[in-house]
Motif scaffolding. Structure first.
Motif, PDB file in Angstrom:
ATOM      1  N   TYR A  94       0.830  -1.195   0.000  1.00  0.00           N
ATOM      2  CA  TYR A  94       0.000   0.000   0.000  1.00  0.00           C
ATOM      3  C   TYR A  94       0.870   1.253   0.000  1.00  0.00           C
ATOM      4  CZ  TYR A  94      -4.100  -2.852   0.934  1.00  0.00           C
ATOM      5  OH  TYR A  94      -5.111  -3.774   0.821  1.00  0.00           O
ATOM      6  N   PRO A  95       0.295   2.374  -0.412  1.00  0.00           N
ATOM      7  CA  PRO A  95       1.035   3.642  -0.373  1.00  0.00           C
ATOM      8  C   PRO A  95       1.085   4.187   1.044  1.00  0.00           C
ATOM      9  CG  PRO A  95      -1.191   4.059  -1.078  1.00  0.00           C
ATOM     10  CD  PRO A  95      -1.079   2.554  -0.940  1.00  0.00           C
ATOM     11  N   CYS A  96       2.120   4.909   1.367  1.00  0.00           N
ATOM     12  CA  CYS A  96       2.167   5.632   2.637  1.00  0.00           C
ATOM     13  C   CYS A  96       1.531   6.989   2.397  1.00  0.00           C
ATOM     14  CB  CYS A  96       3.611   5.783   3.117  1.00  0.00           C
ATOM     15  SG  CYS A  96       3.744   6.598   4.719  1.00  0.00           S
ATOM     16  N   THR A  97       0.341   7.190   2.938  1.00  0.00           N
ATOM     17  CA  THR A  97      -0.385   8.440   2.758  1.00  0.00           C
ATOM     18  C   THR A  97      -0.649   9.067   4.124  1.00  0.00           C
ATOM     19  OG1 THR A  97      -2.616   7.500   2.880  1.00  0.00           O
ATOM     20  CG2 THR A  97      -1.508   7.406   0.742  1.00  0.00           C
ATOM     21  N   GLN A  98      -1.373  10.163   4.103  1.00  0.00           N
ATOM     22  CA  GLN A  98      -1.611  10.911   5.331  1.00  0.00           C
ATOM     23  C   GLN A  98      -2.384  10.106   6.364  1.00  0.00           C
ATOM     24  OE1 GLN A  98      -3.325  14.699   4.525  1.00  0.00           O
ATOM     25  NE2 GLN A  98      -3.048  15.482   6.597  1.00  0.00           N
ATOM     26  N   HIS A  99      -3.179   9.137   5.904  1.00  0.00           N
ATOM     27  CA  HIS A  99      -4.014   8.371   6.829  1.00  0.00           C
ATOM     28  C   HIS A  99      -3.755   6.867   6.765  1.00  0.00           C
ATOM     29  CE1 HIS A  99      -6.217  12.053   7.526  1.00  0.00           C
ATOM     30  NE2 HIS A  99      -6.406  12.178   6.228  1.00  0.00           N
ATOM     31  N   LEU A 100      -2.814   6.453   5.968  1.00  0.00           N
ATOM     32  CA  LEU A 100      -2.445   5.040   5.845  1.00  0.00           C
ATOM     33  C   LEU A 100      -0.941   4.922   6.006  1.00  0.00           C
ATOM     34  CD1 LEU A 100      -2.869   2.063   5.171  1.00  0.00           C
ATOM     35  CD2 LEU A 100      -3.045   2.689   2.750  1.00  0.00           C
ATOM     36  N   VAL A 101      -0.506   4.338   7.106  1.00  0.00           N
ATOM     37  CA  VAL A 101       0.915   4.275   7.440  1.00  0.00           C
ATOM     38  C   VAL A 101       1.488   2.923   7.035  1.00  0.00           C
ATOM     39  CG1 VAL A 101       2.613   4.463   9.293  1.00  0.00           C
ATOM     40  CG2 VAL A 101       0.534   5.842   9.357  1.00  0.00           C
ATOM     41  N   THR A 102       2.613   2.948   6.319  1.00  0.00           N
ATOM     42  CA  THR A 102       3.260   1.729   5.832  1.00  0.00           C
ATOM     43  C   THR A 102       4.734   1.727   6.224  1.00  0.00           C
ATOM     44  OG1 THR A 102       3.833   2.736   3.703  1.00  0.00           O
ATOM     45  CG2 THR A 102       1.681   1.641   3.864  1.00  0.00           C
ATOM     46  N   PRO A 103       5.442   0.604   6.080  1.00  0.00           N
ATOM     47  CA  PRO A 103       6.854   0.546   6.473  1.00  0.00           C
ATOM     48  C   PRO A 103       7.755   1.352   5.541  1.00  0.00           C
ATOM     49  CG  PRO A 103       5.954  -1.664   6.044  1.00  0.00           C
ATOM     50  CD  PRO A 103       4.946  -0.698   5.604  1.00  0.00           C
ATOM     51  N   TYR A 104       8.922   1.700   6.045  1.00  0.00           N
ATOM     52  CA  TYR A 104       9.979   2.238   5.184  1.00  0.00           C
ATOM     53  C   TYR A 104      10.506   1.105   4.305  1.00  0.00           C
ATOM     54  CZ  TYR A 104      10.285   6.367   8.222  1.00  0.00           C
ATOM     55  OH  TYR A 104      10.013   7.511   8.933  1.00  0.00           O
ATOM     56  N   ARG A 105      10.752   1.399   3.040  1.00  0.00           N
ATOM     57  CA  ARG A 105      11.344   0.385   2.165  1.00  0.00           C
ATOM     58  C   ARG A 105      12.813   0.197   2.540  1.00  0.00           C
ATOM     59  NH1 ARG A 105       7.792  -1.102  -1.450  1.00  0.00           N
ATOM     60  NH2 ARG A 105       6.198   0.347  -2.201  1.00  0.00           N
ATOM     61  N   ASP A 106      13.194  -1.046   2.726  1.00  0.00           N
ATOM     62  CA  ASP A 106      14.560  -1.352   3.145  1.00  0.00           C
ATOM     63  C   ASP A 106      15.477  -1.387   1.925  1.00  0.00           C
ATOM     64  OD1 ASP A 106      16.866  -2.124   4.335  1.00  0.00           O
ATOM     65  OD2 ASP A 106      16.048  -3.925   5.294  1.00  0.00           O
ATOM     66  N   ASN A 107      16.185  -0.272   1.719  1.00  0.00           N
ATOM     67  CA  ASN A 107      17.132  -0.170   0.607  1.00  0.00           C
ATOM     68  C   ASN A 107      18.572  -0.418   1.058  1.00  0.00           C
ATOM     69  OD1 ASN A 107      17.588   2.080   2.128  1.00  0.00           O
ATOM     70  ND2 ASN A 107      16.937   3.558   0.586  1.00  0.00           N
ATOM     71  N   GLY A 108      18.688  -0.947   2.281  1.00  0.00           N
ATOM     72  CA  GLY A 108      20.018  -1.200   2.830  1.00  0.00           C
ATOM     73  C   GLY A 108      20.615  -0.021   3.564  1.00  0.00           C
ATOM     74  N   HIS A 109      19.892   1.095   3.625  1.00  0.00           N
ATOM     75  CA  HIS A 109      20.415   2.303   4.273  1.00  0.00           C
ATOM     76  C   HIS A 109      19.429   2.884   5.286  1.00  0.00           C
ATOM     77  CE1 HIS A 109      22.520   2.021   0.351  1.00  0.00           C
ATOM     78  NE2 HIS A 109      23.564   2.440   1.044  1.00  0.00           N
ATOM     79  N   LEU A 110      18.597   2.045   5.868  1.00  0.00           N
ATOM     80  CA  LEU A 110      17.655   2.536   6.861  1.00  0.00           C
ATOM     81  C   LEU A 110      18.383   2.942   8.136  1.00  0.00           C
ATOM     82  CD1 LEU A 110      14.634   0.050   6.626  1.00  0.00           C
ATOM     83  CD2 LEU A 110      14.893   2.288   5.545  1.00  0.00           C
ATOM     84  N   THR A 111      17.895   4.006   8.763  1.00  0.00           N
ATOM     85  CA  THR A 111      18.454   4.420  10.044  1.00  0.00           C
ATOM     86  C   THR A 111      17.945   3.488  11.141  1.00  0.00           C
ATOM     87  OG1 THR A 111      16.620   5.899  10.580  1.00  0.00           O
ATOM     88  CG2 THR A 111      18.412   6.821   9.258  1.00  0.00           C
ATOM     89  N   ARG A 112      18.542   3.603  12.306  1.00  0.00           N
ATOM     90  CA  ARG A 112      18.104   2.785  13.432  1.00  0.00           C
ATOM     91  C   ARG A 112      16.653   3.072  13.788  1.00  0.00           C
ATOM     92  NH1 ARG A 112      21.187   2.520  19.328  1.00  0.00           N
ATOM     93  NH2 ARG A 112      19.766   1.009  20.301  1.00  0.00           N
ATOM     94  N   ALA A 113      16.289   4.368  13.730  1.00  0.00           N
ATOM     95  CA  ALA A 113      14.907   4.748  14.045  1.00  0.00           C
ATOM     96  C   ALA A 113      13.934   4.175  13.023  1.00  0.00           C
ATOM     97  CB  ALA A 113      14.791   6.272  14.087  1.00  0.00           C
ATOM     98  N   GLU A 114      14.316   4.180  11.750  1.00  0.00           N
ATOM     99  CA  GLU A 114      13.442   3.644  10.706  1.00  0.00           C
ATOM    100  C   GLU A 114      13.280   2.133  10.835  1.00  0.00           C
ATOM    101  OE1 GLU A 114      14.423   7.017   7.261  1.00  0.00           O
ATOM    102  OE2 GLU A 114      15.551   5.127   7.341  1.00  0.00           O
ATOM    103  N   LYS A 115      14.359   1.444  11.175  1.00  0.00           N
ATOM    104  CA  LYS A 115      14.262  -0.004  11.401  1.00  0.00           C
ATOM    105  C   LYS A 115      13.364  -0.304  12.586  1.00  0.00           C
ATOM    106  CE  LYS A 115      18.812  -1.169   9.470  1.00  0.00           C
ATOM    107  NZ  LYS A 115      20.166  -1.693   9.777  1.00  0.00           N
ATOM    108  N   ASN A 116      13.499   0.503  13.640  1.00  0.00           N
ATOM    109  CA  ASN A 116      12.662   0.327  14.819  1.00  0.00           C
ATOM    110  C   ASN A 116      11.194   0.564  14.478  1.00  0.00           C
ATOM    111  OD1 ASN A 116      12.206   0.056  17.757  1.00  0.00           O
ATOM    112  ND2 ASN A 116      11.743   2.244  17.676  1.00  0.00           N
ATOM    113  N   PHE A 117      10.948   1.579  13.654  1.00  0.00           N
ATOM    114  CA  PHE A 117       9.586   1.872  13.210  1.00  0.00           C
ATOM    115  C   PHE A 117       8.994   0.680  12.466  1.00  0.00           C
ATOM    116  CE2 PHE A 117       6.661   3.127   9.887  1.00  0.00           C
ATOM    117  CZ  PHE A 117       5.767   3.949  10.548  1.00  0.00           C
TER     118      PHE A 117
END
Length: 206
Positions: A94-117
């Motif tokens: 699904y798309p990440c929109t204002q009312h629909l929250v989705t994961p960060y795409r793992d491109n190999g460069h996610l921050t620690r906070a993004e991985k935790n999210f």
């Protein structure tokens, strides 16, 4: 009211969205349109469940990818109007929109906070995978629905979802199954969605 998650990262109540394929017998017309990514003839059931693994919104009958199904659902058309201070949890299909929250795409460069999210989001939205698993275990015809006619098939699937909601939550064991792929979306909505996701990501405890 729309299926929602309250806009607090600490909320105990949440709702999740996903889709699953229901394999069917080849229809009499336009058979190729019903071939899914696994090579089966199927239609898509998109559903939203709550924390009790009960369906609170379903949309069934379309034969396309989740992006098309979602954009043609009543849920999508009402999302921005009804979901003001709430979020719906989805996966990367699904798309990440204002009312629909989705994961960060793992491109190999996610921050620690993004991985935790991503971990927190995955643990929250796993309920919909469980819900589909329970549904198909209760009504095994949904692994391969042999009813003839799309209208009859759709009525049957809706009835199964209603009966699932009536049944006890812990009356059987279930098996999770991995489902759909990836989609694109309107850039402005993606931008607003990314801003929402980033805000939540920074508030989550490590």
């Amino acid at each position: 009211m729309c299926p929602l998650i309250r806009a607090s990262v600490y909320a105990t109540f949440h709702c999740c969205i996903d889709g699953t394929h229901i394999v069917i017998d080849p229809p009499s017309e336009r058979k190729d349109d019903y071939i899914d990514r696994k090579g089966n003839m199927s239609i898509t059931l998109q559903a939203v469940c709550n924390e009790h693994k009960k369906f609170i919104d379903i949309f069934v009958g379309f034969r396309d990818r989740l992006t098309w199904v979602f954009q043609n659902s009543n849920l999508y058309r009402k999302l921005e109007t009804n979901c003001k201070d709430y979020y719906l949890l989805g996966d990367s299909a699904y798309p990440c929109t204002q009312h629909l929250v989705t994961p960060y795409r793992d491109n190999g460069h996610l921050t620690r906070a993004e991985k935790n999210f991503n971990i927190k989001l995955s643990s929250g939205r796993v309920a919909i995978e469980h819900c589909f698993g329970i549904l198909k275990q209760r009504f095994r015809q949904l692994y391969f629905c042999k009813l003839k006619g799309q209208k009859k098939v759709c009525h049957f699937i809706r009835a199964c979802c209603v009966l699932h909601n009536i049944a006890k939550e812990d009356d059987l064991e279930f098996v999770m199954q991995d489902e759909e792929g990836v989609l694109g979306y309107v850039p402005e909505q993606i931008s607003r969605g990314n801003a929402v996701r980033n805000t939540i990501c920074q508030q989550l405890p490590n």
